[in-house]
Design an enzyme around this catalytic site. Structure first.
Site, PDB file in Angstrom:
ATOM      1  N   ARG A  30      50.567  80.109  78.987  1.00 14.09           N
ATOM      2  CA  ARG A  30      49.233  80.526  78.558  1.00 14.09           C
ATOM      3  C   ARG A  30      48.836  79.830  77.262  1.00 14.09           C
ATOM      4  NH1 ARG A  30      47.946  83.938  82.247  1.00 14.09           N
ATOM      5  NH2 ARG A  30      49.529  85.327  83.117  1.00 14.09           N
ATOM      6  N   ASP A  31      47.559  79.394  77.217  1.00  9.04           N
ATOM      7  CA  ASP A  31      47.032  78.785  75.994  1.00  9.04           C
ATOM      8  C   ASP A  31      47.000  79.843  74.886  1.00  9.04           C
ATOM      9  OD1 ASP A  31      45.066  76.074  75.452  1.00  9.04           O
ATOM     10  OD2 ASP A  31      44.907  77.733  74.036  1.00  9.04           O
ATOM     11  N   ASN A  88      41.943  66.652  78.721  1.00 10.69           N
ATOM     12  CA  ASN A  88      41.358  65.897  77.625  1.00 10.69           C
ATOM     13  C   ASN A  88      42.224  64.663  77.389  1.00 10.69           C
ATOM     14  OD1 ASN A  88      39.124  67.540  76.995  1.00 10.69           O
ATOM     15  ND2 ASN A  88      40.464  68.995  75.932  1.00 10.69           N
ATOM     16  N   VAL A  97      46.544  67.747  71.247  1.00 13.04           N
ATOM     17  CA  VAL A  97      47.994  67.600  71.414  1.00 13.04           C
ATOM     18  C   VAL A  97      48.246  66.373  72.301  1.00 13.04           C
ATOM     19  CG1 VAL A  97      50.123  68.689  72.202  1.00 13.04           C
ATOM     20  CG2 VAL A  97      48.299  70.108  71.220  1.00 13.04           C
ATOM     21  N   HIS A 101      48.511  67.491  79.285  1.00  5.51           N
ATOM     22  CA  HIS A 101      48.400  68.886  79.715  1.00  5.51           C
ATOM     23  C   HIS A 101      47.112  69.075  80.489  1.00  5.51           C
ATOM     24  CE1 HIS A 101      46.779  68.443  75.648  1.00  5.51           C
ATOM     25  NE2 HIS A 101      45.875  69.356  75.954  1.00  5.51           N
ATOM     26  N   HIS A 103      44.387  71.734  81.583  1.00  4.44           N
ATOM     27  CA  HIS A 103      43.869  73.070  81.323  1.00  4.44           C
ATOM     28  C   HIS A 103      43.461  73.671  82.668  1.00  4.44           C
ATOM     29  CE1 HIS A 103      43.132  72.617  76.868  1.00  4.44           C
ATOM     30  NE2 HIS A 103      43.101  71.338  77.196  1.00  4.44           N
TER      31      HIS A 103
HETATM   32  P1  5GP Z   1      43.639  69.798  73.804  1.00  6.52           P
HETATM   33  O1  5GP Z   1      42.527  70.010  72.816  1.00  6.52           O
HETATM   34  O2  5GP Z   1      44.692  68.848  73.256  1.00  6.52           O
HETATM   35  O3  5GP Z   1      43.130  69.374  75.168  1.00  6.52           O
HETATM   36  O4  5GP Z   1      44.304  71.198  74.061  1.00  6.52           O
HETATM   37  C1  5GP Z   1      45.365  71.682  73.314  1.00  6.52           C
HETATM   38  C2  5GP Z   1      45.469  73.161  73.627  1.00  6.52           C
HETATM   39  O5  5GP Z   1      46.709  73.631  73.153  1.00  6.52           O
HETATM   40  C3  5GP Z   1      44.367  74.000  72.957  1.00  6.52           C
HETATM   41  O6  5GP Z   1      43.626  74.696  73.963  1.00  6.52           O
HETATM   42  C4  5GP Z   1      45.165  74.955  72.048  1.00  6.52           C
HETATM   43  O7  5GP Z   1      44.615  76.263  72.005  1.00  6.52           O
HETATM   44  C5  5GP Z   1      46.545  74.936  72.681  1.00  6.52           C
HETATM   45  N1  5GP Z   1      47.631  75.189  71.729  1.00  6.52           N
HETATM   46  C6  5GP Z   1      47.763  74.654  70.487  1.00  6.52           C
HETATM   47  N2  5GP Z   1      48.909  75.088  69.919  1.00  6.52           N
HETATM   48  C7  5GP Z   1      49.520  75.897  70.839  1.00  6.52           C
HETATM   49  C8  5GP Z   1      50.746  76.647  70.827  1.00  6.52           C
HETATM   50  O8  5GP Z   1      51.532  76.638  69.874  1.00  6.52           O
HETATM   51  N3  5GP Z   1      51.030  77.374  71.944  1.00  6.52           N
HETATM   52  C9  5GP Z   1      50.187  77.405  73.026  1.00  6.52           C
HETATM   53  N4  5GP Z   1      50.572  78.163  74.071  1.00  6.52           N
HETATM   54  N5  5GP Z   1      49.037  76.709  73.075  1.00  6.52           N
HETATM   55  C10 5GP Z   1      48.697  75.965  71.995  1.00  6.52           C
END
Ligand code: 5GP
Ligand code: ZN
Length: 116
Positions: A30-31, A88, A97, A101, A103
């Site tokens: 889970r996010d 993304n 990140v 990944h 979503h």
């Molecule tokens: P991005 O913006 O890179 O596509 O998405 C990164 C996602 O990772 C974001 O939706 C953010 O909320 C999630 N995220 C960041 N840090 C953590 C974490 O420590 N644990 C979890 N489960 N999700 C995280």
């Protein structure tokens, strides 16, 4: 594992996560800041920076991510009403990140694909 990569650290068990699904090559959890009632991230256990990198390096693993996303949707009970799978990639997307990944978002009508 890549040093200082948040998602590699989750795979290694160094940072806790609520895991909802696992395959030999992927982990889904889970996010931490959900943007919808269901918001699960599907990552590769191996480090790849983004979807293009994993598709080039290991197409079968890229397919495993998509299959896992579909399984997550089924497990979360959103398969019938519908959901969104989103990657993304790079600065314009806002990727935070640098470890691939997907979503998986759903659980309510998601509205337009983009805000602007
Ligand atoms: P991005 O913006 O890179 O596509 O998405 C990164 C996602 O990772 C974001 O939706 C953010 O909320 C999630 N995220 C960041 N840090 C953590 C974490 O420590 N644990 C979890 N489960 N999700 C995280
Ligand atoms: Zn990583």
């Amino acid at each position: 594992m890549v040093d200082n990569c948040l998602f590699c650290r989750i795979v290694a068990g160094e940072i806790p996560a609520t895991v909802v699904h696992e395959t030999p090559g992927t982990l889904a959890f889970r996010d931490i800041a959900p943007k919808a009632p269901v918001h699960v991230l599907v990552i590769t256990k191996e480090h790849h920076v983004d979807v293009a990198a994993v598709a080039a390096a290991d197409p079968a693993l890229a397919g495993e991510v998509l299959g896992a996303a579909a399984e997550v949707a089924r497990g979360e009970g959103i398969e019938e009403r519908g959901y969104r799978v989103m990657f993304n990639s790079g600065p314009d997307s806002g990727q935070e990140v640098a470890h691939v990944h997907a979503h998986v978002l759903g659980g309510k009508p998601l509205g337009p694909m983009l805000c602007a």
